[in-house]
Motif scaffolding. Structure first.
Motif, PDB file in Angstrom:
ATOM      1  N   MET A 173     115.905 -21.221 -29.532  1.00  0.00           N
ATOM      2  CA  MET A 173     115.995 -21.426 -31.071  1.00  0.00           C
ATOM      3  C   MET A 173     114.671 -21.603 -31.509  1.00  0.00           C
ATOM      4  SD  MET A 173     118.563 -24.016 -33.043  1.00  0.00           S
ATOM      5  CE  MET A 173     118.215 -24.394 -34.497  1.00  0.00           C
ATOM      6  N   THR A 174     114.322 -21.284 -32.489  1.00  0.00           N
ATOM      7  CA  THR A 174     112.928 -21.663 -33.095  1.00  0.00           C
ATOM      8  C   THR A 174     113.026 -22.337 -34.519  1.00  0.00           C
ATOM      9  OG1 THR A 174     112.708 -19.418 -34.083  1.00  0.00           O
ATOM     10  CG2 THR A 174     111.784 -19.494 -31.787  1.00  0.00           C
ATOM     11  N   ILE A 175     112.022 -22.873 -34.735  1.00  0.00           N
ATOM     12  CA  ILE A 175     111.731 -23.424 -36.021  1.00  0.00           C
ATOM     13  C   ILE A 175     110.270 -23.254 -36.657  1.00  0.00           C
ATOM     14  CG2 ILE A 175     113.420 -25.309 -35.414  1.00  0.00           C
ATOM     15  CD1 ILE A 175     111.109 -27.390 -35.463  1.00  0.00           C
ATOM     16  N   ASN A 176     110.043 -23.553 -37.901  1.00  0.00           N
ATOM     17  CA  ASN A 176     108.916 -23.436 -38.228  1.00  0.00           C
ATOM     18  C   ASN A 176     108.192 -24.881 -38.240  1.00  0.00           C
ATOM     19  OD1 ASN A 176     108.786 -20.545 -38.984  1.00  0.00           O
ATOM     20  ND2 ASN A 176     110.049 -21.232 -41.131  1.00  0.00           N
ATOM     21  N   ILE A 177     106.750 -24.915 -37.907  1.00  0.00           N
ATOM     22  CA  ILE A 177     106.144 -26.120 -37.749  1.00  0.00           C
ATOM     23  C   ILE A 177     104.969 -25.849 -38.765  1.00  0.00           C
ATOM     24  CG2 ILE A 177     104.578 -27.705 -36.295  1.00  0.00           C
ATOM     25  CD1 ILE A 177     107.288 -27.731 -35.340  1.00  0.00           C
ATOM     26  N   ARG A 178     104.989 -26.869 -39.834  1.00  0.00           N
ATOM     27  CA  ARG A 178     103.940 -26.783 -40.680  1.00  0.00           C
ATOM     28  C   ARG A 178     102.805 -27.797 -40.549  1.00  0.00           C
ATOM     29  NH1 ARG A 178     103.814 -27.998 -46.986  1.00  0.00           N
ATOM     30  NH2 ARG A 178     105.976 -29.169 -46.274  1.00  0.00           N
ATOM     31  N   PHE A 179     101.661 -27.518 -40.427  1.00  0.00           N
ATOM     32  CA  PHE A 179     100.573 -28.484 -40.052  1.00  0.00           C
ATOM     33  C   PHE A 179      99.682 -28.815 -41.659  1.00  0.00           C
ATOM     34  CE2 PHE A 179     101.154 -26.779 -35.939  1.00  0.00           C
ATOM     35  CZ  PHE A 179     101.191 -27.816 -35.397  1.00  0.00           C
ATOM     36  N   LEU A 180      99.608 -29.950 -41.879  1.00  0.00           N
ATOM     37  CA  LEU A 180      98.970 -30.368 -43.189  1.00  0.00           C
ATOM     38  C   LEU A 180      97.853 -31.277 -42.448  1.00  0.00           C
ATOM     39  CD1 LEU A 180     101.961 -31.676 -45.690  1.00  0.00           C
ATOM     40  CD2 LEU A 180     100.628 -29.358 -45.477  1.00  0.00           C
ATOM     41  N   SER A 200     105.648 -27.854 -26.213  1.00  0.00           N
ATOM     42  CA  SER A 200     104.626 -28.784 -26.412  1.00  0.00           C
ATOM     43  C   SER A 200     103.984 -28.788 -27.826  1.00  0.00           C
ATOM     44  CB  SER A 200     103.607 -28.583 -25.322  1.00  0.00           C
ATOM     45  OG  SER A 200     102.511 -29.586 -25.919  1.00  0.00           O
ATOM     46  N   LEU A 201     104.014 -29.663 -28.618  1.00  0.00           N
ATOM     47  CA  LEU A 201     103.489 -29.727 -29.935  1.00  0.00           C
ATOM     48  C   LEU A 201     101.786 -29.410 -29.818  1.00  0.00           C
ATOM     49  CD1 LEU A 201     104.973 -32.885 -31.876  1.00  0.00           C
ATOM     50  CD2 LEU A 201     105.293 -30.283 -32.324  1.00  0.00           C
ATOM     51  N   LEU A 202     101.197 -29.763 -28.657  1.00  0.00           N
ATOM     52  CA  LEU A 202      99.756 -29.482 -28.566  1.00  0.00           C
ATOM     53  C   LEU A 202      99.843 -27.984 -28.472  1.00  0.00           C
ATOM     54  CD1 LEU A 202      98.334 -32.209 -26.196  1.00  0.00           C
ATOM     55  CD2 LEU A 202      97.776 -31.736 -28.877  1.00  0.00           C
ATOM     56  N   ASP A 203     100.790 -27.412 -27.662  1.00  0.00           N
ATOM     57  CA  ASP A 203     100.589 -25.715 -27.335  1.00  0.00           C
ATOM     58  C   ASP A 203     100.838 -25.110 -28.771  1.00  0.00           C
ATOM     59  OD1 ASP A 203     100.042 -26.325 -24.877  1.00  0.00           O
ATOM     60  OD2 ASP A 203     102.053 -25.791 -24.220  1.00  0.00           O
ATOM     61  N   VAL A 204     101.786 -25.744 -29.610  1.00  0.00           N
ATOM     62  CA  VAL A 204     101.929 -25.070 -30.870  1.00  0.00           C
ATOM     63  C   VAL A 204     100.886 -25.145 -31.767  1.00  0.00           C
ATOM     64  CG1 VAL A 204     103.466 -25.187 -32.964  1.00  0.00           C
ATOM     65  CG2 VAL A 204     104.394 -25.526 -30.757  1.00  0.00           C
ATOM     66  N   GLY A 234      99.632 -39.918 -24.042  1.00  0.00           N
ATOM     67  CA  GLY A 234     100.198 -40.939 -25.191  1.00  0.00           C
ATOM     68  C   GLY A 234      99.547 -42.241 -25.187  1.00  0.00           C
ATOM     69  N   SER A 235      98.898 -42.571 -24.051  1.00  0.00           N
ATOM     70  CA  SER A 235      98.324 -43.927 -23.980  1.00  0.00           C
ATOM     71  C   SER A 235      96.854 -44.415 -24.736  1.00  0.00           C
ATOM     72  CB  SER A 235      97.868 -44.547 -22.450  1.00  0.00           C
ATOM     73  OG  SER A 235      98.852 -44.410 -21.719  1.00  0.00           O
ATOM     74  N   CYS A 236      96.053 -43.190 -25.018  1.00  0.00           N
ATOM     75  CA  CYS A 236      94.925 -43.394 -25.903  1.00  0.00           C
ATOM     76  C   CYS A 236      94.874 -43.198 -27.620  1.00  0.00           C
ATOM     77  CB  CYS A 236      93.982 -42.413 -25.355  1.00  0.00           C
ATOM     78  SG  CYS A 236      94.039 -40.730 -25.688  1.00  0.00           S
ATOM     79  N   HIS A 237      96.161 -42.633 -27.759  1.00  0.00           N
ATOM     80  CA  HIS A 237      96.445 -42.477 -29.343  1.00  0.00           C
ATOM     81  C   HIS A 237      95.668 -41.421 -29.889  1.00  0.00           C
ATOM     82  CE1 HIS A 237      99.247 -45.896 -29.295  1.00  0.00           C
ATOM     83  NE2 HIS A 237      98.662 -46.065 -28.288  1.00  0.00           N
ATOM     84  N   ALA A 238      94.928 -40.714 -29.213  1.00  0.00           N
ATOM     85  CA  ALA A 238      93.988 -39.674 -29.811  1.00  0.00           C
ATOM     86  C   ALA A 238      94.636 -38.601 -30.402  1.00  0.00           C
ATOM     87  CB  ALA A 238      92.859 -38.991 -28.681  1.00  0.00           C
ATOM     88  N   CYS A 239      95.983 -38.466 -30.079  1.00  0.00           N
ATOM     89  CA  CYS A 239      96.738 -37.155 -30.562  1.00  0.00           C
ATOM     90  C   CYS A 239      97.661 -37.823 -31.661  1.00  0.00           C
ATOM     91  CB  CYS A 239      97.324 -36.377 -29.417  1.00  0.00           C
ATOM     92  SG  CYS A 239      98.549 -37.413 -28.473  1.00  0.00           S
ATOM     93  N   THR A 240      97.594 -38.811 -32.195  1.00  0.00           N
ATOM     94  CA  THR A 240      98.508 -39.395 -33.135  1.00  0.00           C
ATOM     95  C   THR A 240      98.708 -38.562 -34.393  1.00  0.00           C
ATOM     96  OG1 THR A 240      98.218 -41.730 -32.508  1.00  0.00           O
ATOM     97  CG2 THR A 240      99.256 -41.416 -34.417  1.00  0.00           C
ATOM     98  N   VAL A 241      99.808 -38.122 -34.616  1.00  0.00           N
ATOM     99  CA  VAL A 241     100.220 -37.328 -36.014  1.00  0.00           C
ATOM    100  C   VAL A 241     101.395 -38.260 -36.572  1.00  0.00           C
ATOM    101  CG1 VAL A 241      99.352 -35.177 -35.034  1.00  0.00           C
ATOM    102  CG2 VAL A 241     101.550 -35.755 -34.671  1.00  0.00           C
ATOM    103  N   CYS A 292     100.943 -35.190 -27.551  1.00  0.00           N
ATOM    104  CA  CYS A 292     100.679 -34.667 -26.391  1.00  0.00           C
ATOM    105  C   CYS A 292     101.744 -34.860 -25.328  1.00  0.00           C
ATOM    106  CB  CYS A 292      99.267 -35.300 -25.550  1.00  0.00           C
ATOM    107  SG  CYS A 292      99.612 -37.353 -25.257  1.00  0.00           S
ATOM    108  N   ILE A 293     102.679 -35.650 -25.799  1.00  0.00           N
ATOM    109  CA  ILE A 293     104.010 -36.033 -24.764  1.00  0.00           C
ATOM    110  C   ILE A 293     105.292 -35.969 -25.747  1.00  0.00           C
ATOM    111  CG2 ILE A 293     102.913 -37.898 -23.548  1.00  0.00           C
ATOM    112  CD1 ILE A 293     104.114 -39.999 -25.230  1.00  0.00           C
TER     113      ILE A 293
END
Length: 79
Positions: free
Chosen positions: A1-8, A21-25, A40-47, A58-59
């Motif tokens: 199953m697929t969904i649309n991911i919209r990045f703002l 993986s959201l990073l791959d997307v 997930g520890s460094c919080h660099a990829c926080t969205v 990342c996780i």
């Protein structure tokens, strides 16, 4: 199953498979999400999701939601 991911704020939309993986997307969509530890520890990829939930890209896999998931990217000059 697929969904649309919209990045703002860039308003980039891409189809994603549930569990992917959201990073791959983001990479496939040409959207840069900074990374550090990839655990997930460094919080660099926080969205942030539309409902205000803050996640680590990342996780976090693409969740099983209805049709679209909106991800708000942060700008952190540290990363």
């Amino acid at each position: 199953m697929t969904i649309n991911i919209r990045f703002l704020p860039d308003n980039v939309t891409v189809k994603a498979t549930i569990g992917e993986s959201l990073l791959d997307v983001a990479e496939r969509a040409g959207v840069c999400i900074p990374t550090g530890c990839l655990m997930g520890s460094c919080h660099a990829c926080t969205v942030e999701l539309d409902d205000g939930e803050v996640i680590r890209a990342c996780i976090t896999p693409v969740p099983a939601v209805t049709e679209e998931l909106t991800i708000h990217l942060f700008t952190d000059p540290t990363w």
